[in-house]
Motif scaffolding. Structure first.
Motif, PDB file in Angstrom:
ATOM      1  N   ASP A  27       0.830  -1.207   0.000  1.00  8.58           N
ATOM      2  CA  ASP A  27       0.000   0.000   0.000  1.00  8.58           C
ATOM      3  C   ASP A  27       0.860   1.251   0.000  1.00  8.58           C
ATOM      4  OD1 ASP A  27      -2.315  -1.538   0.034  1.00  8.58           O
ATOM      5  OD2 ASP A  27      -2.561  -1.411   2.210  1.00  8.58           O
ATOM      6  N   SER A  55      -9.813  11.446  -3.703  1.00  4.45           N
ATOM      7  CA  SER A  55     -10.630  10.318  -3.259  1.00  4.45           C
ATOM      8  C   SER A  55     -11.992  10.373  -3.937  1.00  4.45           C
ATOM      9  CB  SER A  55     -10.788  10.334  -1.742  1.00  4.45           C
ATOM     10  OG  SER A  55     -11.593  11.417  -1.342  1.00  4.45           O
ATOM     11  N   CYS A  87       1.144   3.628   6.208  1.00  8.37           N
ATOM     12  CA  CYS A  87      -0.242   3.202   6.050  1.00  8.37           C
ATOM     13  C   CYS A  87      -0.703   2.366   7.236  1.00  8.37           C
ATOM     14  CB  CYS A  87      -0.403   2.378   4.781  1.00  8.37           C
ATOM     15  SG  CYS A  87      -0.008   3.262   3.270  1.00  8.37           S
ATOM     16  N   ASP A  90      -6.848   1.297   5.752  1.00 13.32           N
ATOM     17  CA  ASP A  90      -7.292   2.015   4.556  1.00 13.32           C
ATOM     18  C   ASP A  90      -6.940   3.492   4.548  1.00 13.32           C
ATOM     19  OD1 ASP A  90      -8.364  -0.323   3.566  1.00 13.32           O
ATOM     20  OD2 ASP A  90     -10.361   0.050   4.372  1.00 13.32           O
ATOM     21  N   TRP A 121      -4.274   9.953   2.402  1.00 13.89           N
ATOM     22  CA  TRP A 121      -4.774   9.168   1.283  1.00 13.89           C
ATOM     23  C   TRP A 121      -5.680   8.074   1.825  1.00 13.89           C
ATOM     24  CZ3 TRP A 121      -3.413   9.495  -4.046  1.00 13.89           C
ATOM     25  CH2 TRP A 121      -2.594  10.580  -4.345  1.00 13.89           C
ATOM     26  N   ARG A 123      -8.226   4.579   0.911  1.00 12.75           N
ATOM     27  CA  ARG A 123      -8.572   3.521  -0.043  1.00 12.75           C
ATOM     28  C   ARG A 123     -10.095   3.450  -0.116  1.00 12.75           C
ATOM     29  NH1 ARG A 123      -5.328  -1.480   0.288  1.00 12.75           N
ATOM     30  NH2 ARG A 123      -5.609  -1.200   2.512  1.00 12.75           N
ATOM     31  N   GLY A 127     -10.866  -0.324  -3.822  1.00 16.33           N
ATOM     32  CA  GLY A 127      -9.443  -0.578  -3.605  1.00 16.33           C
ATOM     33  C   GLY A 127      -8.527   0.477  -4.194  1.00 16.33           C
ATOM     34  N   TRP A 129      -6.660   4.061  -4.220  1.00 17.01           N
ATOM     35  CA  TRP A 129      -6.194   5.075  -3.273  1.00 17.01           C
ATOM     36  C   TRP A 129      -6.412   6.472  -3.850  1.00 17.01           C
ATOM     37  CZ3 TRP A 129      -4.852   4.171   1.613  1.00 17.01           C
ATOM     38  CH2 TRP A 129      -4.514   2.854   1.972  1.00 17.01           C
TER      39      TRP A 129
END
Length: 136
Positions: A27, A55, A87, A90, A121, A123, A127, A129
């Motif tokens: 990720d 997003s 990360c 998510d 960021w 997810r 899926g 980002w």
């Protein structure tokens, strides 16, 4: 024999896929790449293309025409470099070093400066980002 080797390989690969540390590294690499791509577009003044890196939820409630008005710095930014990404599940935090050049008629040469911005960021359910701008 071949079936045994194949079974062992499948088990190893599935263990890697479910290992949270390995997933976090993957990720982090994805977000680092996407963040760098987005900043490269912004440095080049391609705000409309950079909009695609936001997003999904942010784009849903923020039309491009509004987002464009919030982007300040086009023409001042000279380079950007992802420094690190961390990360957890998510959500990722990306540290980006931005170099800027400010020109003014009263100055003999441009003033150069740099700063680090921390981006969030997320997810989405598919899926993918996306960058979530800070609302001010």
């Amino acid at each position: 024999m071949r079936k045994s080797v194949l079974l062992v390989l499948v088990m190893l690969l599935s263990a890697c896929a479910t290992n949270p540390e390995i997933q976090a590294q993957k990720d982090e690499e994805i977000v680092a790449t996407r963040a760098q791509e987005r900043w490269n577009l912004l440095v080049d003044g391609r705000v409309e293309s950079a909009y695609d890196y936001l997003s999904a939820g942010y784009r849903l409630v923020t039309p491009y025409s509004h987002y464009m008005k919030t982007v300040k710095g086009v023409g001042l930014w000279k380079s950007a470099e992802v420094q690190k990404v961390n990360c957890k599940e998510d959500v990722c935090k990306a540290d980006i070093k931005i170099q800027m050049e400010i020109r003014h008629p009263m100055m003999r040469s441009p003033a150069r400066t740099e700063s680090v911005v921390i981006e969030q960021w997320l997810r989405d359910k598919d899926g993918v980002w996306g960058f979530l701008p800070t609302v001010k």
